[in-house]
Design an enzyme around this catalytic site. Structure first.
Site, PDB file in Angstrom:
ATOM      1  N   LYS A  65      35.834  67.099  -8.558  1.00  0.00           N
ATOM      2  CA  LYS A  65      35.960  67.749  -7.365  1.00  0.00           C
ATOM      3  C   LYS A  65      36.732  69.236  -7.427  1.00  0.00           C
ATOM      4  O   LYS A  65      37.537  69.618  -8.538  1.00  0.00           O
ATOM      5  CB  LYS A  65      37.329  66.940  -6.737  1.00  0.00           C
ATOM      6  CG  LYS A  65      37.014  65.547  -6.075  1.00  0.00           C
ATOM      7  CD  LYS A  65      38.332  65.078  -5.397  1.00  0.00           C
ATOM      8  CE  LYS A  65      39.386  64.557  -6.140  1.00  0.00           C
ATOM      9  NZ  LYS A  65      40.680  64.074  -5.480  1.00  0.00           N
ATOM     10  N   GLU A  98      44.702  59.426  -4.819  1.00  0.00           N
ATOM     11  CA  GLU A  98      45.433  60.063  -3.861  1.00  0.00           C
ATOM     12  C   GLU A  98      46.731  59.300  -3.619  1.00  0.00           C
ATOM     13  O   GLU A  98      47.429  60.008  -2.637  1.00  0.00           O
ATOM     14  CB  GLU A  98      44.476  60.016  -2.476  1.00  0.00           C
ATOM     15  CG  GLU A  98      43.171  60.715  -2.565  1.00  0.00           C
ATOM     16  CD  GLU A  98      43.447  62.207  -2.339  1.00  0.00           C
ATOM     17  OE1 GLU A  98      44.157  62.812  -1.366  1.00  0.00           O
ATOM     18  OE2 GLU A  98      43.020  63.178  -3.230  1.00  0.00           O
TER      19      GLU A  98
END
Length: 394
Positions: A140, A242
């Site tokens: 990412k 997350e």
């Protein structure tokens, strides 16, 4: 130590050592780049970037690009300014972007590498604990938008990660704690076998020797690899990473640099744990463990009064996990635990729709009106043009 990072079909080496700057130089020279673009911030440039360019320049063209340090400057403007500078210095398709810094620089330089000539080679030289143990173990690459964190980006693989634990010796207390909060996350959400090691290793004063850092980073690599190996885009099992980030990102963005990324994520985990307990999924002992490990790491476990809670609730509506679930109105998709290392799953993902009213209730209850033992770091001055310095070619 060399570990092969596996993210779906992507493979790249992670080389971890101590006092190994000479080996990093040799690895970079061996890439036969037309030009090495050493991207740093205003902290890591003087600490590491200048010496790296000095060692490289006699053997390969190398330039130092310095961007203003801080989360508030992690945006598309930074990427654009650095890319323009790189092109003016002569960057081409055979150039290599070398990100020397923490997670912010890693993201900015990673996105820059992905965009220049539609993709040139990228190497991470992480200089923070949070980068070594977490952010470089991902594809990412993203920067912030005006409404929230990490909303503009892509997935892009580095050629390699070259890490030297000696670089962590100069890490400020704030950044050490930041990295350890992410390590605690990996333990609670993915690898509970780390808990006892952390209980004995964590220090509230933030002082760790090279051996302790090496062990902490190694364990985090194993934890993260276990959920990303078959999920390179972190949209299924990898979403467990997350944990704490839904509320944590909103707190971090609202604090405008006053709280480190990891500290905000730690607070987000405290909120997530309490939300899960109130929904009947997590027991009191597990909730208490969140606070215990974060406190042992030197982190705060209540939201300081300087953080605008109404703004936090507003930012929750722009979380980057929106759209994964068919969330009912006035709800937020969150990673919640049913036990240590046991995320709750819904519709094939470790996400649960949580009423915003419940999230707001918990946020308000863990906010603290006075925090005498902790202070928010003053946000950087509102100066948005990065400083860019070109070093002499070799």
């Amino acid at each position: 130590m060399e570990v092969e990072i596996r993210l779906g079909a992507v493979r790249y080496p992670f080389r971890l050592g101590t006092d190994c700057l000479g080996a990093i130089v040799e690895d970079l020279v061996a890439m036969s780049a037309s030009r090495l673009l050493i991207v740093c911030d205003s902290n890591t440039g003087p600490l590491f970037g200048a010496e790296l360019v000095e060692r490289l320049s006699p053997r390969v063209p190398a330039n130092l690009l310095i961007h203003r340090a801080g989360e508030p400057y992690k945006d598309l403007q930074a990427v654009s300014t650095l890319a323009e500078s790189a092109l003016q210095l002569g960057a081409d398709r055979a150039s290599v972007v070398v990100a020397v810094g923490g997670g912010v620089i890693g993201n900015i330089a990673g996105l820059m590498a992905a965009l220049l000539f539609r993709g040139i080679r990228l190497v991470h030289v992480p200089t923070s604990l949070i980068a070594m143990s977490d952010s470089v173990l991902s594809l990412k690459q993203a920067v912030n938008a005006s409404v929230g964190k990490n909303l503009v980006g892509t997935f892009y693989a580095p050629e390699s990660v070259l890490a030297d634990t000696a670089m962590l010796r100069s890490l400020p207390f704030r950044e050490t704690v930041s990295g350890l909060c992410e390590v605690v996350k990996n333990s609670l959400a993915i690898r509970p076998s780390m808990v006892e090691m952390l209980r004995t290793s964590l220090r509230q004063d933030g002082c760790y020797d090279d051996e302790a850092m090496y062990q902490i980073i190694s364990e985090s690599i194993l934890a993260k690899a276990s959920v990303t190996e078959d999920d390179m885009h972190e949209c299924r099992a990898g979403l467990v990473l997350e944990y704490g980030h839904t509320v944590g990102h909103a707190i971090e963005y609202t604090a405008s640099g006053g709280l480190s990324h990891g500290q905000a994520i730690g607070l987000g985990m405290v909120v997530a744990a309490e939300v899960s307990r109130r929904l009947g999924h997590l027991d009191d002992r597990a909730v208490a463990l969140h606070r215990e490990l974060l406190t042992r790491a030197g982190a705060m476990v209540t939201i300081p009064e300087e953080v605008d809670l109404d703004e936090v609730m507003h930012r929750l509506r722009f979380d980057n996990k929106r759209g994964y679930l068919s969330d009912p109105a006035e709800s937020s998709a969150m990673v919640l635990l049913g036990g240590l290392g046991q995320p709750l799953w819904h519709d094939g993902r470790p996400l649960v729709s949580v009423p915003m009213a419940l999230v707001g209730e918990v946020i308000n209850e863990i906010a603290c009106p006075e925090m005498p033992n902790f202070e928010l770091v003053a946000p950087a001055q509102d100066e948005r043009v990065p400083d860019t310095v070109g070093a002499a070619d070799g």
